[in-house]
Design a protein around this motif. Sequence first.
Motif, PDB file in Angstrom:
ATOM      1  N   GLU A  52       0.818  -1.215   0.000  1.00  0.00           N
ATOM      2  CA  GLU A  52       0.000   0.000   0.000  1.00  0.00           C
ATOM      3  C   GLU A  52       0.851   1.265   0.000  1.00  0.00           C
ATOM      4  O   GLU A  52       0.357   2.343  -0.335  1.00  0.00           O
ATOM      5  N   TYR A  80      -5.089  -8.108  -3.121  1.00  0.00           N
ATOM      6  CA  TYR A  80      -5.089  -6.650  -3.310  1.00  0.00           C
ATOM      7  C   TYR A  80      -5.194  -6.358  -4.802  1.00  0.00           C
ATOM      8  O   TYR A  80      -4.543  -6.994  -5.619  1.00  0.00           O
ATOM      9  N   GLU A  82      -5.470  -2.787  -7.400  1.00  0.00           N
ATOM     10  CA  GLU A  82      -5.525  -1.326  -7.498  1.00  0.00           C
ATOM     11  C   GLU A  82      -5.149  -0.920  -8.909  1.00  0.00           C
ATOM     12  O   GLU A  82      -4.410  -1.615  -9.594  1.00  0.00           O
TER      13      GLU A  82
END
Length: 748
Positions: A52, A80, A82
């Motif tokens: 992150e 995850y 993104e």
Amino acid sequence: MHQLNLQLIEESNRRCREWGLDPTIIPDPIEISQEQLLQIQRENKEVLKVVEFFIPEFLKMVKGTPLLIVVTDHQGIIMYIEGDNTIKDVIQQLGFRPGVQFTESYNGTNCISLALNHNLPVEVVGSQHYHNFLCQSACYSVPFKDHRTNGTLGTVSIMTALNYEDPLLLSLLSIVGTSIEREIQLQEQNKDLNVLNQVLTESSHTAMILTDHYGRIMEFNPYAEKLTGLKRQNVLKKPAAELAILEDWIQKIIQTKESFSDVEVKFQKPNSVKETICLFDGRPIYSVNQYFIGTVCSFRDITERYENQLLMQHHAHHDDLTTLPNRRYFHNYVNGILNSAKGKDISLAVFLLDLDRFKLINDTLGHAKGDTLLVEIAQRLNHYLLEKGKLFRMGGDEFTIALTEFNSIDEVKKMADDIIEVVRKPFFLQNLEFHVSTSIGIALYPNDGTDINTLFLHADTAMYRAKDQGKNGYCIYNSDMNEESLKKLTLESELELAIKNNDLILHYQPQIDLHTNQVVGVEALLRWNHPELGLIPPADFIPLAEEMGLMVHLGEWVLNHGCRQMKKWHDQGLTTLKLSINLSPQEFLKQRLVDKVKQVLQETGLAPHGLELEITESMTMDVVRSTSMLEELHELGIQIAIDDFGTGFSSLNYLKNFHIHRLKIDRSFVRDMMNGPKDAQIVSTIISIAHALNLKVIAEGVETEEQLHFLQNLKCDEIQGYYYSKPLSASDLEKKYEFNSSRGVIHP
């Protein structure tokens, strides 16, 4: 590494076929429960914390490129996601979301499973995927490891559209993977450590300093010695203020009693030119009675992480192949010039260079040789420019130059002429000499635009004008070009529709046997019957089709319709008549060309001897592939002609060894052979060589009786040209030559 990547993909696809996976079906996702996902995310919280931090920074660096970052654990379970929202929505509709597991046996060939199984960076691009729905995407994946066990912790991957495929993405991703590994290692080393125990531990990988309340150094651990290059015995009892490496941070703690964390400090070790970058933490120490007794400070080496970030920034702004600044750098550079130009009188010219027919070299010699050529061109241009301008590679075979040091338009023109000559100097690849040319478009500030997008658009427009004018030249933008650009864009949008709507027609130009004075064949020539503009000649739309990647579709259309028409003529008794069709480089290099020809002959019923395929000399540069392709066509019964002979890479070796039946003398030699002895001698030599090799010769572009008699005297076999007929529709050709002849003989 590239070869190993291809081998892994090929083996994976083979396994998928053996397992019976259906490439046309989107598999339902293997999904764990939300509770299991939360547990995996808790177990990998240190990994996700680092992810992150790094991923948003990475996405900023590649801003403008639509892509998605996916992070999985060691089992291939997505933890995850993104990135670009559009891509994210699409893959979530396909069932890819956190909690879904990737496996080869279920998902087919994919970069995540390959990276996990082989512990290597992997790229899977386009049709390398096993499932069809992924063939318009490019995927890259690198594993990251546990430094203690060397086991794989998971993967970090990029997914983007095929149009944005770039090996540079795998290089950038590898840097991200290395940075994640290093950061996890640093976090683990400093996690839950007791400060005083750490000072006393010889194996500590964090530098520690203890001072008393006066700021004198009371402890200096071994790793502090290693990191700074200073000896413990030389610094003990001395004021910390004398340590330049920490500047005034310890003194600030003593004065303010405040704590500091993650302060970036830079210093050089004694006798070292390399800079060390550390993160400094410091806080005051108090006794049990809350008296201030000193400070404890730590600093950890982040030099490698810092250098990786710089490397990522470099890769994000430089071309991986040529090391030139890239498109992103170009925009930043020119915008910087334009921002500083407000209210000032500056000179700025944007050159856009596009190599002419570079795709042909790439397709025939392979991308590795094409890359070698691009690197040499970049070096030549850089050597020429020096301080005159700044060179950028925009991608593919496009380069730009930002020119600021000039005083007149004549200087700009002189530079354009020089650049054309620099590129035109011969190159040597595979012991062959090549000449490459370039077309240049030029836009000038402020006349042709005051912002980067307008200047680049107008340079692009001028570059295409230079190509339209015959290539190997330059054009400076003027506003009249916009109308032609609009016309070109309109034709581009309508061309694909024309193929679907069957707005294309074939015209046929007869080929005459000079010994019998009979029509022995016709060449099929494509025309676009535009509903508003009428018949559009191929010179106006074939280059567009090449740019749009439509040549294979057009070629298949010509092959189908031409063979159907020739079958009708054969059925009328004209069984000796042959059909000649030009093959584009894209068609000749297509893997399934022979299968496609077989299919069309079977569907139309045309006998193989009724079809002749024309290729150019340059298509045969890849000798191994050309030999195999021509042998298969020969075995099928197809005739082969070399078109435009004498204008490309000529070799008697391929004439001797390839399965070729006919040479076509280029119209430029036929046109000039009556005006000079050199061209006449060239034509005579071509005919002699062909006959010595038992090949027939056809001269194209014959327009006068004088040319006809000259070729007859040289024993040329066949001719084609306006002297007998321009290209005609099938019906007009039948009327002109009485194609209803029951004897199967056609006289001009």
